[in-house]
Design an enzyme around this catalytic site. Sequence first.
Site, mmCIF file in Angstrom:
data_model
loop_
_atom_site.group_PDB
_atom_site.id
_atom_site.type_symbol
_atom_site.label_atom_id
_atom_site.label_comp_id
_atom_site.label_asym_id
_atom_site.label_seq_id
_atom_site.Cartn_x
_atom_site.Cartn_y
_atom_site.Cartn_z
ATOM 1 N N ILE A 225 -12.600 -15.567 41.719
ATOM 2 C CA ILE A 225 -13.164 -14.452 42.483
ATOM 3 C C ILE A 225 -12.755 -14.632 43.936
ATOM 4 C CG2 ILE A 225 -15.288 -13.326 43.221
ATOM 5 C CD1 ILE A 225 -16.583 -14.385 40.630
ATOM 6 N N THR B 69 -12.908 -10.151 50.444
ATOM 7 C CA THR B 69 -12.182 -9.199 51.288
ATOM 8 C C THR B 69 -11.830 -9.800 52.643
ATOM 9 O OG1 THR B 69 -12.264 -6.964 52.211
ATOM 10 C CG2 THR B 69 -14.282 -8.213 52.295
ATOM 11 N N THR B 70 -12.529 -10.884 53.028
ATOM 12 C CA THR B 70 -12.302 -11.484 54.349
ATOM 13 C C THR B 70 -11.013 -12.301 54.406
ATOM 14 O OG1 THR B 70 -13.777 -13.266 53.645
ATOM 15 C CG2 THR B 70 -14.714 -11.535 55.044
ATOM 16 N N ASN B 71 -10.697 -13.024 53.351
ATOM 17 C CA ASN B 71 -9.479 -13.849 53.302
ATOM 18 C C ASN B 71 -8.744 -13.591 51.994
ATOM 19 O OD1 ASN B 71 -10.362 -15.410 55.711
ATOM 20 N ND2 ASN B 71 -11.873 -16.257 54.298
ATOM 21 N N CYS C 77 -16.236 -18.115 57.034
ATOM 22 C CA CYS C 77 -17.672 -18.327 56.831
ATOM 23 C C CYS C 77 -18.204 -19.515 57.611
ATOM 24 C CB CYS C 77 -17.974 -18.492 55.339
ATOM 25 S SG CYS C 77 -16.972 -19.751 54.521
ATOM 26 N N ASP D 127 28.062 -18.351 68.575
ATOM 27 C CA ASP D 127 27.086 -18.056 67.528
ATOM 28 C C ASP D 127 27.655 -18.435 66.166
ATOM 29 O OD1 ASP D 127 25.322 -16.971 69.440
ATOM 30 O OD2 ASP D 127 26.288 -15.013 69.275
ATOM 31 N N THR E 88 29.997 -29.547 77.473
ATOM 32 C CA THR E 88 30.869 -29.088 78.561
ATOM 33 C C THR E 88 30.236 -27.943 79.344
ATOM 34 O OG1 THR E 88 32.013 -27.546 77.100
ATOM 35 C CG2 THR E 88 32.915 -29.778 77.263
ATOM 36 N N HIS F 12 11.466 -18.225 74.683
ATOM 37 C CA HIS F 12 12.569 -18.405 73.743
ATOM 38 C C HIS F 12 12.375 -17.561 72.479
ATOM 39 C CE1 HIS F 12 14.151 -21.650 76.205
ATOM 40 N NE2 HIS F 12 15.222 -21.638 75.430
#
Length: 853
Positions: free
Chosen positions: A101, A104-106, A237, A512, A591, A714
């Site tokens: 069960i 709704t909170t977590n 809670c 990149d 460098t 960043h």
Amino acid sequence: EDKLERVKRASEIFATFSQERVDYIFTRIAHEANKQRVPLAQIAHEETGMGLMEDKVIKNGIACELLLDGYRDTKTCGIIERESVHGLLKIANPVGVVCCITPTTNPTSTAIAKSLFCAKTRNGAIFLPHPRALESTAAAVKVCHDAGVAAGAPKGFLECVDEVNREVSDFVMHHDNVNIIMATGGPGMVKASYSTGKPALGVGSGNAPILVDETANLEEACGSIVLGKTFDNGMICAAEQSVVCVESVYDQFKEMLIRRGATFLEGKERDALGKFLIVNGRVNADIVGQSAQEIARRINVEVPYGTVVLGAEASNVGPQEPFSHEKLCPVLALCKASDFKEGVKLCKELTEYDGIGHTAGIYSRSQERLEEYAQKIPAGRILNNVPTSLAAIGTAFNFNIDFSLTLGVGTKAGSSVSDNVGPMHLLNVRTVATRQEHTEWFKNPPQIYFNRNCLEDALRDVSNKYADGTKDQRAIIITDEVMGSLGYVERVKRCLKDKGFVVSVFDDVHPDPDMMTVRKGVKACEAFRPDLMVCLGGGSPMDAGKYIRVSYEHPELHLEDAASRFIEIRKRTKHFPKLGSKIRKLVCIPTTSGTASEVTPFSVITDDMGMKHPLFDYELTPDIAIIDSSFCDKLPKSLIAHAGVDAITHATEAFVSVAANEFTESHSLTAINLLFQHLPNSCHAGDPQAREMVHHAATLAGLAFSNSYLGITHSLSHKVGAVFHLPHGLTNAVLMPCVIRFNASERPTRMGIYPGCDHPIAKQRYAAIATHLGLKGKTDDELCEAYCQAILGLMDNLEMPRTFEKCGVNEKAYFEQIDDMALAAFDDQCTPANPRFPLVSELKQILTDSYHG
């Protein structure tokens, strides 16, 4: 009926699995659920309208990380312990089918946690969500189920009902296929689970009282209480409900709460809040998980900007005093006690009224008082000098508490358990956990050589023999074509050959670096078989070289796994492999003067879809760094400027980071001082001495942020730069003043979460930087602004634009991307160390401010 049959069949098959198979399934579920922590948080927030999406991300993440870390090596299958001395043998068997069960909170974090509990113990599970969280709970269960099945678990071992009502709930809970019920939810559902006649593990109401006595560190207490009360808008809670403060420090403490964002209501406004808070003896569902500002709006009360907690002074406990109830929102009662003894009495009354067996807290420096309080307060968790909402569930403030979102309340509250419910409660055995201290570190390359023209001496030492008499003989240089055209590759190659090395050069690195570059580099290594790698150039060759080494030695590792996000590095869901099996040493020769990749455990690699992946692990730290400023003589002015401000950003963010410490602070301050002193001459005059100092300063900044990490400058810079292809140092420069002003708040919406960070510290730290630079200001606010102006003045001197508008970024395109950039920045690896924990909306505002200025 069909779902229950599928779960039963799957659980019977699952019960035959070995520990090795179970552990692999458990690990994969945690790792895959962790990848979905942001989307699941968004679904939960959108569906329930409760709490903060950003905090739900944290809860999803820690559910994955802490459960995996806490139970990774725990045996749960067959013979789990042998004690020959005492002649004991312990054997674990699964209980079968668990009815889970969820509240709704977590919703998503609880579903993830219970799925992991069942996976670790070879149990099947059928989920009964709260009706207002059906979609999000089902989504979380599906993520865990699919990940488990992909890893080899039997199909159907996790199921979620398609609809929720009283008839469905009664049918599932009473069904013969269900062996045990694990209930996290409202009192009605928990009571119903115990009434089925089946074994049940349930929770109870939490009404945590917090005692603050005259020995307490009031600043720590204030910061922790506000942090705990505002986390996910107070829905955990175990969150702080009532603060009982002794009279001698009451007024001082109340004033501190007000400075941290608490607004105390009186008279009619207090009455209006009380009536809205409790309806028919229970918490009003419309107030649960709402912000302080929203609650004030709903009762037509104006509160100051920045209010994060609504407070009310109280003196009574019981039905006649609504503020003595559990509140599940950022509303806090403040009670005055004449002394410690009366404070304990009042906390006991609060606990017994609406939270017996659950949680209580105390802020005191007296061990004797702590023990007295713990023995007199009837709560399962007594928490000392920590935010109860976060510490009770086993997060950063004490990792020795078992992580769980199902907190037992003991027999006095009608529960069969009083501790944090976990996997061991789903077995027919008991286990004992070993506590560990929280350790920090200062990790850097074992050897760093510096000063102009130090290359030759450094490479002479590189050629020395190891203790076993062997030595490296084959060196590969990872670089780019520009380094060759400047003559730098030939210089390094000649030095290596003079020391007896056979040398190969891989110069196909581009800005990149991406996986195509990495694959080419790996092929070059496979053909040449080097035992020494030398990375020569700016950040790109060093980043490429680091991951080429990883892929060469561990071809089975996927980039997304190597770059898996984490909140706490020791708890990451995917461990990084050990390096050095083929390439025994990594040497980096920078460098440019900015990235500091030559001393850091960082690398950034772009995947085949064009997405950048920041990697962080100390295995990536080079073995040797050679800081020779003669390689910087031919740098263009713009590169010097951008890289130099990048280094200032590194040092600044490292100094204000929640993980900053005595070992990193000195490096940060020295780097900032050197950069402000020498960067203009290095850029405009090309002065060799100035360039050497800037080169050294960039490395010092790297030594600092390698160990205290970075921040949201960043995080945001990574996203803006990737979308609009701006130089990294330039985006840092534009963002930094706005970030400083955002961080320098004594009443942030949310403070950074870290054990050593007990109150907002950023303003004082920025002021310390300004003071170190000799800037003028009578207050910390003035010194912070003076530092911002110093940065802007340096940008002007270096001919750098102050805003993204001035950088030439198209306004329409920028604001079309701003929501995505803000969300991505929130989930960036640099964000957790920021001194002020940002909401996505706040990151969006920083981006907005940085466009026009």
